[in-house]
Design a protein around this motif. Structure first.
Motif, PDB file in Angstrom:
ATOM      1  N   GLU A  77     -10.556  16.751 -17.225  1.00 28.16           N
ATOM      2  CA  GLU A  77      -9.394  16.853 -18.124  1.00 28.16           C
ATOM      3  C   GLU A  77      -9.279  15.629 -19.012  1.00 28.16           C
ATOM      4  N   SER A  78      -8.692  15.825 -20.187  1.00 25.30           N
ATOM      5  CA  SER A  78      -8.456  14.721 -21.110  1.00 25.30           C
ATOM      6  C   SER A  78      -7.200  15.002 -21.930  1.00 25.30           C
ATOM      7  N   HIS A  79      -6.718  13.977 -22.617  1.00 21.17           N
ATOM      8  CA  HIS A  79      -5.488  14.131 -23.402  1.00 21.17           C
ATOM      9  C   HIS A  79      -5.603  13.323 -24.681  1.00 21.17           C
ATOM     10  N   VAL A  80      -5.156  13.908 -25.779  1.00 25.24           N
ATOM     11  CA  VAL A  80      -5.096  13.159 -27.039  1.00 25.24           C
ATOM     12  C   VAL A  80      -3.638  12.986 -27.439  1.00 25.24           C
ATOM     13  N   GLU A  81      -3.348  11.833 -28.039  1.00 27.04           N
ATOM     14  CA  GLU A  81      -1.991  11.600 -28.550  1.00 27.04           C
ATOM     15  C   GLU A  81      -1.980  12.149 -29.976  1.00 27.04           C
ATOM     16  N   MET A  82      -2.258  13.440 -30.094  1.00 25.01           N
ATOM     17  CA  MET A  82      -2.429  14.100 -31.387  1.00 25.01           C
ATOM     18  C   MET A  82      -1.976  15.542 -31.199  1.00 25.01           C
ATOM     19  N   ASP A  83      -1.918  16.268 -32.304  1.00 26.18           N
ATOM     20  CA  ASP A  83      -1.629  17.695 -32.216  1.00 26.18           C
ATOM     21  C   ASP A  83      -2.697  18.365 -31.324  1.00 26.18           C
ATOM     22  N   GLY A  84      -2.275  19.415 -30.632  1.00 21.77           N
ATOM     23  CA  GLY A  84      -3.176  20.148 -29.759  1.00 21.77           C
ATOM     24  C   GLY A  84      -4.444  20.645 -30.451  1.00 21.77           C
ATOM     25  N   ALA A  85      -4.425  20.748 -31.784  1.00 22.67           N
ATOM     26  CA  ALA A  85      -5.623  21.179 -32.508  1.00 22.67           C
ATOM     27  C   ALA A  85      -6.767  20.188 -32.299  1.00 22.67           C
ATOM     28  N   TRP A  86      -6.419  18.906 -32.162  1.00 17.42           N
ATOM     29  CA  TRP A  86      -7.462  17.913 -31.910  1.00 17.42           C
ATOM     30  C   TRP A  86      -7.906  17.957 -30.450  1.00 17.42           C
ATOM     31  N   ALA A  87      -7.014  18.383 -29.571  1.00 14.36           N
ATOM     32  CA  ALA A  87      -7.415  18.614 -28.181  1.00 14.36           C
ATOM     33  C   ALA A  87      -8.421  19.757 -28.154  1.00 14.36           C
ATOM     34  N   LEU A  88      -8.170  20.785 -28.991  1.00 15.40           N
ATOM     35  CA  LEU A  88      -9.113  21.902 -29.097  1.00 15.40           C
ATOM     36  C   LEU A  88     -10.448  21.402 -29.633  1.00 15.40           C
ATOM     37  N   TYR A  89     -10.389  20.483 -30.585  1.00 10.58           N
ATOM     38  CA  TYR A  89     -11.632  19.926 -31.133  1.00 10.58           C
ATOM     39  C   TYR A  89     -12.416  19.212 -30.029  1.00 10.58           C
ATOM     40  N   GLU A  90     -11.705  18.402 -29.242  1.00  4.14           N
ATOM     41  CA  GLU A  90     -12.395  17.681 -28.159  1.00  4.14           C
ATOM     42  C   GLU A  90     -13.019  18.674 -27.178  1.00  4.14           C
ATOM     43  N   ALA A  91     -12.287  19.760 -26.885  1.00  3.80           N
ATOM     44  CA  ALA A  91     -12.809  20.767 -25.966  1.00  3.80           C
ATOM     45  C   ALA A  91     -14.020  21.487 -26.572  1.00  3.80           C
ATOM     46  N   TRP A  92     -13.948  21.753 -27.869  1.00  9.13           N
ATOM     47  CA  TRP A  92     -15.067  22.402 -28.558  1.00  9.13           C
ATOM     48  C   TRP A  92     -16.319  21.515 -28.470  1.00  9.13           C
ATOM     49  N   VAL A  93     -16.134  20.208 -28.630  1.00  5.15           N
ATOM     50  CA  VAL A  93     -17.254  19.263 -28.502  1.00  5.15           C
ATOM     51  C   VAL A  93     -17.838  19.360 -27.096  1.00  5.15           C
ATOM     52  N   LYS A  94     -16.945  19.390 -26.121  1.00  2.75           N
ATOM     53  CA  LYS A  94     -17.385  19.481 -24.723  1.00  2.75           C
ATOM     54  C   LYS A  94     -18.211  20.755 -24.496  1.00  2.75           C
TER      55      LYS A  94
END
Lengths: 350, 391, 198
Positions: A77-94
């Motif tokens: 798991e991870s967390h960004v201090e950003m809109d969830g869209a960037w969390a989606l980006y991080e997940a897409w990278v993963k």
């Protein structure tokens, strides 16, 4: 790139959610999304979220919300201090790394406990600008003034954007500003942050959004019509307002090009536009013509949940693709003063 | 179009740090991050033009009173027209930030990425930031020490470790710090007796067994396999990366050695093909904000059998001088603690060891090293294994 | 190029002298600016915590029940982290329990004049709960050296006419003098579900 798709989503937005904490209102959404594709938390390869301590008024606020995923046994798991869209980006990278096939993403906030436009002033340069406390509406008004004076838009055009957003929002059960209003009536509104009128400004909401991504065959297995991410990219502009041309968006243009927006016909777009002026700038930057339906959900003008609104744009676009309402869509997320940061995602049906 | 995805190799080619101190009053936040970033770029022999994206991490925004400070730092970090991601996973953030940056390279999205963690605690009031009043619960915790002290007490009681093991770790890390010019705490006169006699703050934690509060930044330049191969200079190859999170309070939770810690370590060592961490790892940089966490993590991570971690400490196994598993040669969190950077410093120092660039605190012939960070109520973990050889 | 071993040597890009216009040469440089930050939030406790606070007014401690495992969480947060499900059922737990572990704070805490060091903050697990939370253990004749893991304690409430919807209704916990509780597993905090909630 590996084929990755949005296969499920859920959202909730209300003017203010007073009787539930963040984790209390997020859990049912997480559960609903997981159940809709028959996955449990332990089936999910990676989890990532986006939220903000300043909006929550509490340091480490995301620590309370992770319990909602049911992280026992532990999760990746991870967390960004950003809109969830960037969390989606991080997940897409993963997912691109090929080690996991599914990801759960969420973004949420309750902005109603504080004064959002003032809280956002703390995003500004802490030495030169923040001490002046310019609120978020005032800063966008500077950009709006430049656009009007440069003749790029006029009040009529902005009112048309606002009126159309309200018409769309009226059909969206998640929108919080659901009353239609004519262009004429909007033009008659007294300015709030001159030249911006109330209808030019987003409708603040509390809430959140949860999305599940899946890769390749796993996506086909779990969804009848996955919404494939054909391109995704994000960029930032300079922060110093004085060095930016506020009437256009370099970062949105680059992100749009990298994501391949112009490679084919776009049926509709879900743009994170917290102001009518932002929508104008974005449609120009992304080269979206009159034939593209903009914000069929009503966009942020219909409901604006900080930290989730960008993710909601992706979820809205994906849901329409999956439903067959279109074959190719652009979803966009933004952040910072006068949309300093922009993320663009191109979604397609099979 | 690969249908299953593929993982590129990733390598560290640049490390930059700032001198850690309680107040860096000579620089702004932008000045602070640029100092670390330029040092990392300089070591990597790269310029801003070579950087495809920036991944930044720091602990709560309330520490500096700036909401999402990466927005304001866009120019300082050379990001205009580029992607910038901001990670926040509590105390483990420096580690997870480096891992997100690594994943951008491993996923083949970008060729070269700069990652940076920072904290400028002197610009705000961290005690205030951490104790924003919640009207619904009572808080009698005096900072992180008050939270971790009962867990340490539990470890002491379970293992029957001698009471002064924590003091040994504290002295060792401060002795190591004397060999690291970037370390905040530099006390050549510190003795074992002085540590033991230092005031008891959160009994059983003494003053000298706690971390300082620092200003500082740490940056890494990461590149892909081609970049690492072509690099004319020291390289640390990434052999394994892992993150885990768990809830912080449920019945039967192992708080001394949380499951997330054990799972994360097992995952990262498996990726690196390591079956005996104590033998196969040459240098360890672990997140030890309170001295007792060294023996606790030694056990949890698999460097020692359960109940045996304190014996490793007692035997001197983790000391640079004569130990077979030197831990925190940089002086660790006990000697420098800019919270948002503290995890990344562990990762950076691990990289320096296998690059042979750790200077006075270099472990001779280090080939594989381990970087570790944790946060929240000991519930967020980030770890990596780096090596001198390509995996 | 190698790692910079000397922090006093700035990176080349930052080593150039900063030039100051002649007109400003005599001015004293500004070393810092102070920007007071004030934001007001109207916080709400959420459904579960507000039930808990209402019970507190009646000198009752309630916990959430996990719908899958029956695990009881105090204080309730409306969610079970072990199942990832919303909790709907609450139960009363005892205002007595035992100390799982503790800290003795021996330094004064800025802004907390109400806490007089040395004082004991302990993980207290109320009977009927699977989890503990940090609470003050005190008492007129409390001997700090006597505080121990497993010690039985009970809540000391505010006088009835001072009770509010507040967690502060429990002034502190004090030893009961009963024989020590058996701590289920010293590595673990809280009772595992199969250890029974009693």
């Amino acid at each position: 790139m590996r084929d990755v798709a949005v296969i499920a989503s859920a959202q909730r937005q209300e003017r203010s959610i007073d009787n539930e904490s963040e984790v209390e209102f997020m859990v049912p959404l997480m559960q609903q999304v997981k159940e809709s594709v028959g996955l449990t938390q332990q089936d999910i390869g990676f989890t990532c979220s986006g939220s903000s301590d300043f909006i929550a008024g509490q340091a480490f606020s995301f620590v309370m919300t992770i319990d909602g995923t049911g992280p026992v046994p532990p999760i990746s798991e991870s967390h960004v201090e950003m809109d969830g869209a960037w969390a989606l980006y991080e997940a897409w990278v993963k997912l691109q790394m090929g080690e996991v096939d599914t990801a759960l993403i969420y973004g949420y906030s309750k902005s109603s406990p504080g004064s959002l436009r003032d809280v956002l002033a703390t995003q500004m340069d802490p030495y030169y600008v923040a001490p002046l406390w310019p609120d978020a509406f005032a800063i966008e008004a500077l950009a709006a003034r430049q656009m009007l004076e440069a003749g790029k838009v006029d009040h009529q055009r902005l009112a048309e954007i606002a009126s159309r957003a309200r018409t769309h929002a009226a059909t969206n059960p998640h929108a919080v500003r659901r009353t239609e209003k004519s262009v004429e009536d909007i033009m008659g509104e007294a300015p709030m942050a001159d030249p911006l009128r109330p209808s030019d400004i987003s409708a603040a909401a509390d809430g959140g959004c949860v999305v599940i991504l899946a890769a390749g065959d796993r996506a086909r297995e779990l969804s009848d019509r996955p919404a494939w991410i054909r391109g995704i990219d994000h960029r930032t502009d300079a922060h110093t307002l004085g060095v930016r041309d506020l009437t256009q968006s370099m970062s949105a243009r680059i992100a749009g090009e990298k994501a391949g927006v112009g490679d084919d016909k776009v049926d509709f777009a879900e743009l994170y536009a917290p102001f009518t002026t932002s929508e104008y700038v974005l449609t120009e930057a992304l080269g979206l013509g009159d034939d593209v339906v903009i914000n069929p959900s009503g966009g942020a003008l219909g409901a604006h949940t900080m930290m989730a609104s960008g993710l909601i744009r992706i979820a809205e676009a994906a849901e329409r693709i999956s439903r067959g309402d279109g074959d190719r869509a652009v979803a966009h997320a933004g952040s910072g003063p006068v949309l300093q940061q922009n993320l663009v995602c191109v979604l397609e049906g099979e | 179009m690969g249908s299953t995805g593929s993982k590129e190799r990733a390598a560290v080619i640049g490390v930059g740090q700032t001198k850690y101190s309680s107040t860096r009053g000579d620089v702004s936040m932008a000045g602070l991050v640029r100092e670390a970033a330029y040092r990392a770029l300089e070591m990597a022999g790269r310029s801003w033009d070579d950087i495809d994206a920036v991944v930044i991490g720091k602990a709560p925004d309330f520490f500096e009173g700036v909401m999402m400070p990466e927005i304001y730092l866009a120019e300082a970090l050379g990001c205009v027209g580029k992607p910038i991601l901001r990670v926040h996973t509590a105390g483990s953030v420096g580690g997870s930030t480096a891992l997100v940056a690594t994943s951008l390279v491993q996923a083949g999205i970008h060729g070269t990425v700069l990652t940076l963690g920072f904290e400028k605690q002197s610009e705000s009031n961290a005690m205030w930031a951490l104790s924003l009043p919640s009207p619904f619960t009572t808080s009698i915790n005096a900072g992180a020490g008050g939270y971790f002290s009962p867990i340490i007490r539990r470890y002491m009681e379970v293992t029957q470790a001698p009471e002064l093991i924590g003091a040994m770790v504290a002295l060792k890390d401060r002795q190591h710090a004397l060999r690291n010019p970037y370390a905040h705490v530099q006390d050549p006169d510190l003795t074992f007796d002085k540590v033991v006699e230092s005031p008891m703050l959160w009994d059983p934690i003494r003053f000298s067994e706690t971390c300082p509060s620092s200003d500082g930044a740490c940056a890494l330049v990461l590149t892909n396999e081609a970049g690492g191969d072509a690099h004319d200079g020291p390289v640390a190859w990434v052999h394994g990366t892992a993150m885990r999170s768990e809830a912080n309070n449920y019945g039967g939770r192992n708080v001394v050695s949380p499951q997330a810690s054990e799972d994360c370590a097992a995952d990262v060592f498996a990726q690196a093909g390591i079956t005996n961490p104590r033998k196969e790892i040459d240098a360890v940089e672990m997140y030890v904000p309170f001295s007792w966490y060294e023996p606790m993590w030694l056990e949890s991570l698999g460097f020692a059998e359960k109940g045996e971690g304190w014996k490793m400490v007692e035997s001197g196994a983790t000391h640079m001088d004569g130990g077979d598993l030197p831990v925190n040669c940089s002086g660790g969190v006990l000697s420098s603690n800019p919270i948002g950077a503290s995890g990344m410093i562990r990762f950076a120092e691990a990289a320096l060891q296998v690059m042979g660039e750790a200077g006075e605190h270099q472990v001779d012939g280090a080939r594989r090293s381990f970087g570790h960070a944790y946060g929240g109520g000991a519930q967020y973990y980030a770890m990596w294994v780096v090596g001198a050889d390509k995996p | 190029m190698g790692y910079n071993q000397d922090p006093s040597v700035p990176p080349a890009a930052l080593s150039g002298a900063v030039s100051i216009p002649d007109a400003l040469a005599d001015l004293e440089p500004v070393r810092s600016v102070t920007t007071p930050l004030r934001m007001e939030y109207t916080a709400t406790p959420g459904a579960s915590l507000s039930k808990y606070l209402r019970a507190m007014k009646e000198k009752r401690i309630i916990g959430d029940v996990c719908p899958d495992t029956g695990m009881v969480f105090v204080p309730p947060r409306g969610v079970s982290p072990v199942s990832g499900k919303r909790t709907t059922e609450t139960v009363d737990v005892a205002d007595e329990g035992y100390i799982e572990s503790f800290n003795i704070t021996r330094i004064p805490i800025k802004g907390r004049d109400d806490l007089h060091p040395p004082y004991v903050s302990a993980w207290v697990v109320p009977d009927g709960s699977n989890t503990g939370s940090i609470a003050l253990v005190a008492g007129d004749d409390l001997d700090l050296d006597d505080v121990r893991i497993g010690m039985r304690v009970k809540a000391v409430w505010k006088p009835d006419d001072e009770l509010e919807e507040s967690a502060a209704n429990i002034l502190h916990w004090e030893p009961t003098g009963e024989p020590d509780a058996e701590v289920p597993d010293m590595m673990r905090i809280g009772r595992p579900t199969d250890g029974g909630a009693q």
